[in-house]
Design an enzyme around this catalytic site. Structure first.
Site, PDB file in Angstrom:
ATOM      1  N   ASP A   1      -2.919  -1.580  10.005  1.00 35.76           N
ATOM      2  CA  ASP A   1      -2.920  -1.651   8.544  1.00 35.76           C
ATOM      3  C   ASP A   1      -3.455  -2.975   8.008  1.00 35.76           C
ATOM      4  O   ASP A   1      -3.675  -3.106   6.798  1.00 35.76           O
ATOM      5  CB  ASP A   1      -1.504  -1.452   8.002  1.00 35.76           C
ATOM      6  CG  ASP A   1      -1.003  -0.025   8.144  1.00 35.76           C
ATOM      7  OD1 ASP A   1      -1.825   0.873   8.404  1.00 35.76           O
ATOM      8  OD2 ASP A   1       0.215   0.194   7.993  1.00 35.76           O
TER       9      ASP A   1
ATOM     10  N   PRO B   1       8.820  -4.413   0.134  1.00 27.77           N
ATOM     11  CA  PRO B   1       9.968  -4.036   0.974  1.00 27.77           C
ATOM     12  C   PRO B   1       9.702  -4.264   2.460  1.00 27.77           C
ATOM     13  O   PRO B   1       8.596  -4.024   2.951  1.00 27.77           O
ATOM     14  CB  PRO B   1      10.144  -2.546   0.670  1.00 27.77           C
ATOM     15  CG  PRO B   1       9.592  -2.377  -0.708  1.00 27.77           C
ATOM     16  CD  PRO B   1       8.439  -3.338  -0.800  1.00 27.77           C
TER      17      PRO B   1
ATOM     18  N   GLY C   1       9.528  -0.943   5.214  1.00 22.65           N
ATOM     19  CA  GLY C   1       9.609   0.112   4.209  1.00 22.65           C
ATOM     20  C   GLY C   1       8.448   1.075   4.185  1.00 22.65           C
ATOM     21  O   GLY C   1       8.365   1.926   3.299  1.00 22.65           O
ATOM     22  N   GLY C   2       7.490   0.949   5.112  1.00 22.66           N
ATOM     23  CA  GLY C   2       6.341   1.836   5.104  1.00 22.66           C
ATOM     24  C   GLY C   2       5.286   1.467   4.084  1.00 22.66           C
ATOM     25  O   GLY C   2       4.445   2.297   3.723  1.00 22.66           O
ATOM     26  N   MET C   3       5.300   0.215   3.606  1.00 25.06           N
ATOM     27  CA  MET C   3       4.326  -0.232   2.602  1.00 25.06           C
ATOM     28  C   MET C   3       3.470  -1.381   3.115  1.00 25.06           C
ATOM     29  O   MET C   3       2.814  -2.074   2.344  1.00 25.06           O
ATOM     30  CB  MET C   3       5.038  -0.628   1.311  1.00 25.06           C
ATOM     31  CG  MET C   3       5.818   0.528   0.683  1.00 25.06           C
ATOM     32  SD  MET C   3       6.462   0.149  -0.957  1.00 25.06           S
ATOM     33  CE  MET C   3       4.940   0.203  -1.935  1.00 25.06           C
ATOM     34  N   ALA C   4       3.466  -1.596   4.431  1.00 23.30           N
ATOM     35  CA  ALA C   4       2.595  -2.568   5.095  1.00 23.30           C
ATOM     36  C   ALA C   4       2.878  -4.010   4.681  1.00 23.30           C
ATOM     37  O   ALA C   4       1.958  -4.828   4.614  1.00 23.30           O
ATOM     38  CB  ALA C   4       1.117  -2.231   4.867  1.00 23.30           C
ATOM     39  N   GLY C   5       4.160  -4.336   4.467  1.00 27.42           N
ATOM     40  CA  GLY C   5       4.487  -5.700   4.082  1.00 27.42           C
ATOM     41  C   GLY C   5       4.145  -6.723   5.157  1.00 27.42           C
ATOM     42  O   GLY C   5       3.598  -7.788   4.864  1.00 27.42           O
TER      43      GLY C   5
ATOM     44  N   SER D   1       1.904  -6.365   7.559  1.00 25.48           N
ATOM     45  CA  SER D   1       0.447  -6.401   7.661  1.00 25.48           C
ATOM     46  C   SER D   1      -0.160  -7.191   6.513  1.00 25.48           C
ATOM     47  O   SER D   1      -1.120  -7.952   6.696  1.00 25.48           O
ATOM     48  CB  SER D   1      -0.109  -4.974   7.650  1.00 25.48           C
ATOM     49  OG  SER D   1       0.320  -4.254   8.788  1.00 25.48           O
TER      50      SER D   1
ATOM     51  N   LYS E   1       0.832  -1.199   0.000  1.00 25.36           N
ATOM     52  CA  LYS E   1       0.000   0.000   0.000  1.00 25.36           C
ATOM     53  C   LYS E   1       0.867   1.249   0.000  1.00 25.36           C
ATOM     54  O   LYS E   1       2.034   1.234   0.381  1.00 25.36           O
ATOM     55  CB  LYS E   1      -0.939   0.024   1.218  1.00 25.36           C
ATOM     56  CG  LYS E   1      -0.234   0.053   2.590  1.00 25.36           C
ATOM     57  CD  LYS E   1       0.203   1.420   3.060  1.00 25.36           C
ATOM     58  CE  LYS E   1       0.885   1.376   4.423  1.00 25.36           C
ATOM     59  NZ  LYS E   1       1.550   2.653   4.797  1.00 25.36           N
TER      60      LYS E   1
END
Length: 314
Positions: A137, A95, A98-102, A104, A10
């Site tokens: 998230d 990532p 990385g702030g992309m909710a991997g 979650s 995300k």
């Protein structure tokens, strides 16, 4: 037999953060957009719960009960009165840190995969309830598309998206801890009157119209100053992406991945190439949005053994 579920990353096109609450969380107005970078989680029968992982940065993924995939399996098993005897194999492409909710995303995918493998028949509402217990998230990772998250981000309202948006994501050489970024947000905000977060009408309208130029003007991230304070080199990446022709650039969520909105697919490819050559990031990837969530993507049964991995005792 095993069950494999694909789940997207995300980007937050708006992340408005309120002051710290008494419970330590923050109220958010969080406009999520699912993007076409994916992890896959495969669930197979096992004598005990175990986790394995492969892919970029797989060595950074915890293979114990701190992994949200393991916690998802345990939560679903507890809800339906069974033991979480499952092998969860994560194929990682989102990532890490990385702030992309991997993480979650993996939790949501594991929940869907275990539900299908065990035949528990959990309703959508039950799955979303468990997701909310796992993390802020995780519900959006299940739903995908675009949504406004309120509360601490777990209460979702689906949003209309009128077209395809083209993104470039530049990954960093190291990660950032989400709790650390929120602590820095609190530190930077000491003595400041922080307003209650509200959704941005220009952001919602731009999504509904599929208008990349309008969205570029409207995007915002209240955590970006905190992420830049902890990771100042990200400013160089943002500058490089904007100079390469991005309509806008911002830190994705708590970072350190930076996200760049492009006018079209060709522009996205050119921006990614420039970023890779700039020396300001570890890698640069292109992706389209919106993408379907773990629940919408569904589960497919596949045959074959999974890699060996540690058994989680206790």
């Amino acid at each position: 037999m095993s069950v494999t579920v694909r789940v997207p990353a995300k980007v937050n096109v708006q992340l408005a953060v309120g002051p710290a609450r008494l419970d330590g969380f923050h109220d958010l107005a969080n406009v999520f957009l699912a993007v076409g970078l994916y992890d896959e989680v495969t669930a197979a029968p096992a004598e005990k719960l175990r986790i394995t992982c492969e892919g970029p940065d797989a060595g950074l993924v915890p293979l114990d009960r701190t992994n949200l995939a393991a916690r998802a399996a345990e939560a679903l098993a507890e809800r339906y009165g069974r033991t979480p005897d499952v092998h969860l194999h994560i194929t990682k492409d989102i990532p890490v840190a990385g702030g992309m909710a991997g993480g979650s995303a993996d939790g949501a995918a594991a929940l869907v995969a275990c539900d299908a493998l065990w035949g528990t028949g959990a309703s959508r509402d039950v799955l979303l309830e468990i997701c909310a217990e796992l993390g802020s998230d995780v519900p959006f990772s299940l739903v995908g598309g675009a949504a406004l998250g309120t509360g601490r981000g777990e209460r979702l309202t689906a949003l209309e998206v009128g077209g395809t948006f083209h993104w470039v994501f530049a990954t960093a050489a190291r990660g950032l801890s989400t709790p650390a970024v929120f602590r820095e947000f609190d530190r930077l905000g000491e003595g400041v009157d922080i307003p209650a977060p509200v959704a941005s009408r220009p952001v919602l309208d731009a999504l509904a119209k599929g208008d990349a130029a309008a969205l570029a003007v409207a995007v915002s991230n209240d955590l970006q100053p905190a992420a830049l304070s902890l990771f100042p080199e990200l400013a160089d990446t943002l500058a490089a992406g904007r100079a390469a022709g991005a309509l806008t650039g911002l830190v994705s969520g708590s970072g350190p991945t930076t996200a760049f909105l492009a006018a079209d697919a060709n522009a996205a490819a050119e921006i990614a190439a420039v970023l890779r050559a700039s020396g300001t990031c570890a890698s640069a990837r292109v992706a389209e949005a919106p993408a379907a969530g773990a629940g919408a993507a569904g589960a497919t049964a596949v045959a074959g053994p999974l890699p060996a991995g540690p058994t989680l005792e206790g």
